[in-house]
Scaffold this motif. Structure first.
Motif: not given
Length: 367
Positions: A156-162, A28-44
């Protein structure tokens, strides 16, 4: 770390709970960090639609972000082996927040691209560090499952970014919104994570590895008795008492082990020894080229979704949803091996990408 050393720790992990409370909390914890990395990657995907220089923005920013992953992967991999997985992830989260804020306050394209380039380094640290850590608290039989469970959080991070981008339309504020949480996640990683027992054992820190394994057993409510220190002592005694009539396999194992007190420490030269095997080098080159091709295709599809016709928020969310479906398919094919499935999926992906180019050409001709 030798295969014998790995076997000792893996056997203990198998007995004290393979996928129970401790492993699920770590996932669960590592998944939170993955979400953060995904949003930072695709925010462009959303910032590129809000810039005056839109025509050159996506290509340049994406190119330099990908370039940044090359030194990022090399440096953070070595860093994780030297200082541990936990510290690497913690440093990565802090730097990702800092570079993300720098991106938000960029005054021109050059400044933005520089910060995006450096953002790739902590993204690689989080991506590789989390994947390594979660696989090193379970036995080999569950590693594929936990990695796929981890990458679910990327989709999930990509969907949350939207969702974030829909309510935050200013690109600077959006960058700050996906960057500031990293400063909260950073102390969580430091306080709530334990270091990998595999890494601790490989560094000769047997008592610390024992403490982590005992904590795993306690969280999982397992009362199995074990001793990492005794395993190491018994292995050393076995090696020192062996006579000259060893089998070929025993000889190879002993040749990779040192008779010093810290004989299990990682020897950087062992990595170079692997490159002397022709078959391994061929496999490595094929996998590296395949990863390059997949990464290029993924970057084009994911980041290019912001330039597709239609609603950019829906397009990006659909992309994240498709990734979740793909990860679910990967779970289904785990028992079927790797080689045939890899060939089939790479061929299917290549055909789909080529077909999409023809579809775009035909649509433009019809108009």
């Amino acid at each position: 770390m030798t295969s014998e050393t790995l076997g000792d720790v893996n056997d203990i992990l198998e007995h004290i709970g393979n996928m129970k409370k401790y492993q699920l909390c770590t996932l669960f914890l590592t998944s939170l960090f993955y979400c953060a990395a995904a949003m930072q990657t695709l925010v462009i995907v959303f910032t590129q639609a809000d810039m005056d220089f839109r025509n050159i923005w996506p290509a340049l920013a994406n190119m330099f972000l990908m370039f940044g992953r090359i030194p990022g992967g090399l440096l953070t991999g070595q860093l994780a082996d030297r200082i541990g997985r936990k510290k690497t992830i913690t440093i990565g989260l802090f730097l990702l927040g800092g570079f993300g804020l720098g991106t938000a306050y960029s005054v021109n394209l050059t400044m933005y691209i520089i910060f995006r380039f450096f953002s790739a380094v902590p993204i690689a640290a989080i991506y590789n560090g989390c994947a390594t850590l979660i696989t090193e608290v379970v036995s080999p039989s569950k590693r594929a499952h936990v990695v796929i469970g981890l990458v679910y959080s990327w989709g999930i991070g990509i969907c949350l970014l939207s969702l974030f981008a829909y309510f935050i339309r200013d690109w600077r504020t959006l960058h700050m919104a996906v960057s500031l949480p990293n400063f909260v996640l950073c102390p969580l990683a430091f306080w709530l994570f334990d270091e990998s027992p595999h890494w601790l054992y490989s560094q000769g820190r047997y008592k610390e590895a024992q403490a982590v394994l005992e904590k795993i057993a306690s969280r999982n409510k397992m009362d199995d008795r074990f001793s990492v220190v005794e395993h190491h002592k018994e292995r050393k005694d076995t090696h020192s008492n062996q006579d000259g009539n060893k089998t070929e396999i025993d000889g190879k194992l002993n040749s990779s082990s040192s008779t010093s007190e810290d004989d299990s420490k990682h020897d950087p030269g062992q990595c170079m020894q692997m490159l002397k095997t022709q078959k391994f080098v061929v496999i490595l080159l094929i996998c590296a080229f395949g990863w390059l091709a997949c990464d290029m295709g993924y970057a084009g599809l994911a980041i290019g979704s912001g330039l597709l016709p239609g609603n950019v928020y829906i397009n990006n969310a659909i992309g994240g949803g498709v990734e979740l479906i793909a990860y679910s398919m990967a779970l289904l094919v785990i028992p079927g091996g790797r080689k045939k499935i890899y060939i089939l999926l790479v061929a299917f992906g290549g055909i789909a990408l080529i077909a999409s180019a023809f579809v775009k050409y035909l649509l433009s001709e019809s108009q």
